[in-house]
Enzyme design. Structure first.
Site, PDB file in Angstrom:
ATOM      1  N   PRO A  68      -5.078   0.918  18.427  1.00 22.46           N
ATOM      2  CA  PRO A  68      -4.837   0.554  17.044  1.00 22.46           C
ATOM      3  C   PRO A  68      -4.813   1.244  15.946  1.00 22.46           C
ATOM      4  O   PRO A  68      -4.574   1.099  14.766  1.00 22.46           O
ATOM      5  CB  PRO A  68      -5.942  -0.600  16.837  1.00 22.46           C
ATOM      6  CG  PRO A  68      -7.237  -0.279  17.727  1.00 22.46           C
ATOM      7  CD  PRO A  68      -6.635   0.521  19.021  1.00 22.46           C
TER       8      PRO A  68
ATOM      9  N   TYR B 229       3.416   6.949  10.219  1.00 26.06           N
ATOM     10  CA  TYR B 229       2.404   5.784   9.666  1.00 26.06           C
ATOM     11  C   TYR B 229       3.355   4.868   9.383  1.00 26.06           C
ATOM     12  O   TYR B 229       3.339   3.588   9.439  1.00 26.06           O
ATOM     13  CB  TYR B 229       1.593   6.423   8.562  1.00 26.06           C
ATOM     14  CG  TYR B 229       0.377   5.368   8.359  1.00 26.06           C
ATOM     15  CD1 TYR B 229      -0.671   5.206   9.271  1.00 26.06           C
ATOM     16  CD2 TYR B 229       0.505   4.450   7.376  1.00 26.06           C
ATOM     17  CE1 TYR B 229      -1.607   4.381   9.078  1.00 26.06           C
ATOM     18  CE2 TYR B 229      -0.589   3.387   7.205  1.00 26.06           C
ATOM     19  CZ  TYR B 229      -1.573   3.536   8.081  1.00 26.06           C
ATOM     20  OH  TYR B 229      -2.501   2.499   7.741  1.00 26.06           O
TER      21      TYR B 229
ATOM     22  N   TYR C 140      -9.361   5.513   6.798  1.00 26.76           N
ATOM     23  CA  TYR C 140      -9.736   5.912   8.194  1.00 26.76           C
ATOM     24  C   TYR C 140     -10.927   7.125   8.108  1.00 26.76           C
ATOM     25  O   TYR C 140     -10.709   8.230   7.621  1.00 26.76           O
ATOM     26  CB  TYR C 140      -8.573   6.422   8.808  1.00 26.76           C
ATOM     27  CG  TYR C 140      -7.493   5.390   9.057  1.00 26.76           C
ATOM     28  CD1 TYR C 140      -7.231   4.865  10.225  1.00 26.76           C
ATOM     29  CD2 TYR C 140      -6.761   5.082   8.154  1.00 26.76           C
ATOM     30  CE1 TYR C 140      -6.072   4.024  10.582  1.00 26.76           C
ATOM     31  CE2 TYR C 140      -5.678   4.003   8.434  1.00 26.76           C
ATOM     32  CZ  TYR C 140      -5.488   3.536   9.515  1.00 26.76           C
ATOM     33  OH  TYR C 140      -4.473   2.540   9.660  1.00 26.76           O
TER      34      TYR C 140
ATOM     35  N   HIS D 134       0.916  -1.246  -0.095  1.00 27.33           N
ATOM     36  CA  HIS D 134       0.030   0.023  -0.211  1.00 27.33           C
ATOM     37  C   HIS D 134       0.872   1.071  -0.090  1.00 27.33           C
ATOM     38  O   HIS D 134       1.739   1.610   0.919  1.00 27.33           O
ATOM     39  CB  HIS D 134      -0.843   0.022   1.268  1.00 27.33           C
ATOM     40  CG  HIS D 134      -2.189  -0.921   1.032  1.00 27.33           C
ATOM     41  ND1 HIS D 134      -3.244  -0.605   1.732  1.00 27.33           N
ATOM     42  CD2 HIS D 134      -2.259  -1.941   0.353  1.00 27.33           C
ATOM     43  CE1 HIS D 134      -4.182  -1.694   1.418  1.00 27.33           C
ATOM     44  NE2 HIS D 134      -3.407  -2.562   0.483  1.00 27.33           N
TER      45      HIS D 134
ATOM     46  N   LYS E  56       0.471   0.419  14.966  1.00 21.62           N
ATOM     47  CA  LYS E  56       1.702   0.229  15.761  1.00 21.62           C
ATOM     48  C   LYS E  56       1.998  -0.878  16.599  1.00 21.62           C
ATOM     49  O   LYS E  56       3.079  -1.155  16.912  1.00 21.62           O
ATOM     50  CB  LYS E  56       2.126   1.553  16.506  1.00 21.62           C
ATOM     51  CG  LYS E  56       2.268   2.852  15.753  1.00 21.62           C
ATOM     52  CD  LYS E  56       3.419   2.541  14.644  1.00 21.62           C
ATOM     53  CE  LYS E  56       3.203   3.714  13.559  1.00 21.62           C
ATOM     54  NZ  LYS E  56       3.726   3.095  12.218  1.00 21.62           N
TER      55      LYS E  56
END
Length: 390
Positions: free
Chosen positions: A293, A385, A201, A72, A297
């Site tokens: 979550p 990220y 998200y 991704h 991580k």
């Protein structure tokens, strides 16, 4: 029984540590209180940082991950029905993440350990560890009704938040930090195609959502729910209807529903135990820290702990050096707290917190406006990220 390194816990962190040490010629034995089948039923995270994937390669178990994992290059923030793509590759100089389920990571590591004939004691009951503040740490357990003592040079506590290892440390030797969030994630796994090729998200007046996947045919969805909710109150139809309400129009149109394979509610917390070393006992992964979550991580932090610990132990046996062991806790915690900060920040940015006053809600909106309008802020988001340097 005797081994050089006793690893308590056969989750991904314990198995990965065992595999790395095995390739360095160091003997390990793993104790696990559950059965191997139960370990493989744990449905967990699936976004791997590049460093975690590289560590799997170093352990000799990266082939299937590389063949089947989904690369991704970005993800989306859907804010009140409008989707904004975060281009990870462009913002981080070419870095991406890999979507590959934690269950599959565990399966690969379990298979490698079995093929190498390395000892793992499943269904170990009454596990106790002792004398880890001396040069002769050991553990006691019961397997198949037989009492066993295991002597070791070191003990690695990879047995999770509720494990025996951290609980065995005297309370006055620990400093605990914790934040419990006033909501949880209701998760559903289904054999349906993902609503998007990349993770979404979502921030919505009805609550946070996450659209994720495990493969091109298996999806994982999450809804923010109050801690008072019970999973049995959520039929599949109710879940899909609520998810559709919170999605942006394009995602809502593309959503394919189906029977759930698994459904559960996970509370969210931030937690750190300091230090992470006590004589010859080391804590790693969830035994030492928990992150919400939102930032993906948890598994990645456990992998970085394992990297530091494996390097320290290999250095000890090869060079008779204490340097890595002595600095294990400080090295881990420096990275842990950065990940805690990022996970807390992203959670605070995207979730509805009913107790917050209108002033706080305005600050949240201002922060989102700033992040989405600033390349520098987007770069910070992307760098965190994909994972900070180890």
């Amino acid at each position: 029984m005797r081994t050089q390194v006793l690893i308590v816990g056969a989750g991904p962190s314990g198995l990965l540590l065992g595999q790395l040490l095995h390739r360095a010629g160091i003997d390990t034995l793993i104790l696990e209180r559950q059965s191997g089948e139960h370990v493989l039923t744990r449905i967990r995270a699936g976004v791997l940082e590049p460093g975690t994937a590289e560590l799997m390669d170093e352990a000799g178990v990266g082939a299937r991950l590389r063949a089947e994992g989904l690369v991704h290059d970005g993800f989306a923030l859907a804010i009140d029905g409008v989707r904004h793509r975060i281009d990870l590759r462009a913002l981080t100089g070419g870095r991406s993440v890999l979507v590959y389920g934690q269950t599959e990571v565990t399966r690969d590591l379990m298979s490698a350990r079995a093929e190498a004939g390395l000892p793992t004691l499943y269904d170990a009951a009454e596990v106790r560890i002792a004398d880890f503040d001396t040069e002769r740490p050991h553990a006691h357990c019961v397997v198949n009704g037989a009492a066993i003592r295991i002597d070791a040079d070191f003990i690695a506590g990879c047995d999770g938040f509720h494990g025996v290892c951290r609980a065995s440390v005297p309370a006055d030797a620990l400093r605990l930090f914790e934040k419990v969030y006033p909501f949880g994630w209701l998760g559903l796994l289904s054999d349906t195609p993902p609503v998007s090729d990349e993770l979404i998200y979502g921030r919505h007046p009805r609550g946070f959502t996450l659209c994720s996947m495990r493969s091109p045919t298996r999806s994982r969805y999450y809804l923010q729910v109050p801690l008072t909710e019970r999973v049995q109150h959520w039929s599949d139809d109710r879940f899909w209807a609520e998810l559709r309400r919170r999605l942006d129009p394009e995602a809502a149109d593309r959503l394919v529903t189906g029977p759930s394979l698994e459904k559960s509610i996970a509370p969210l917390r931030s937690f750190v135990a300091e230090p992470m070393r006590f004589g010859r006992l080391f804590l790693a992964g969830d035994a030492a820290h928990i992150v919400p979550p939102t930032g993906a991580k948890g598994l990645n932090l456990a992998a970085s702990d394992v990297r530091y610990l494996s390097q320290a132990l290999i250095e000890h046996y090869r060079e008779r050096s204490q340097a890595g062991i002595d600095h294990y806790s400080s090295r881990c915690l420096s990275r842990v707290w950065k990940a805690e900060r990022f996970s807390w920040w992203l959670t605070s940015l995207l979730h509805n917190v009913d107790q917050e006053p209108a002033f706080q809600a305005r600050l949240q909106q201002a922060e989102l406006d700033y992040v989405l309008g600033s390349e520098a802020a987007l770069r910070v988001l992307a760098e965190n990220y994909v994972g900070l340097p180890v």
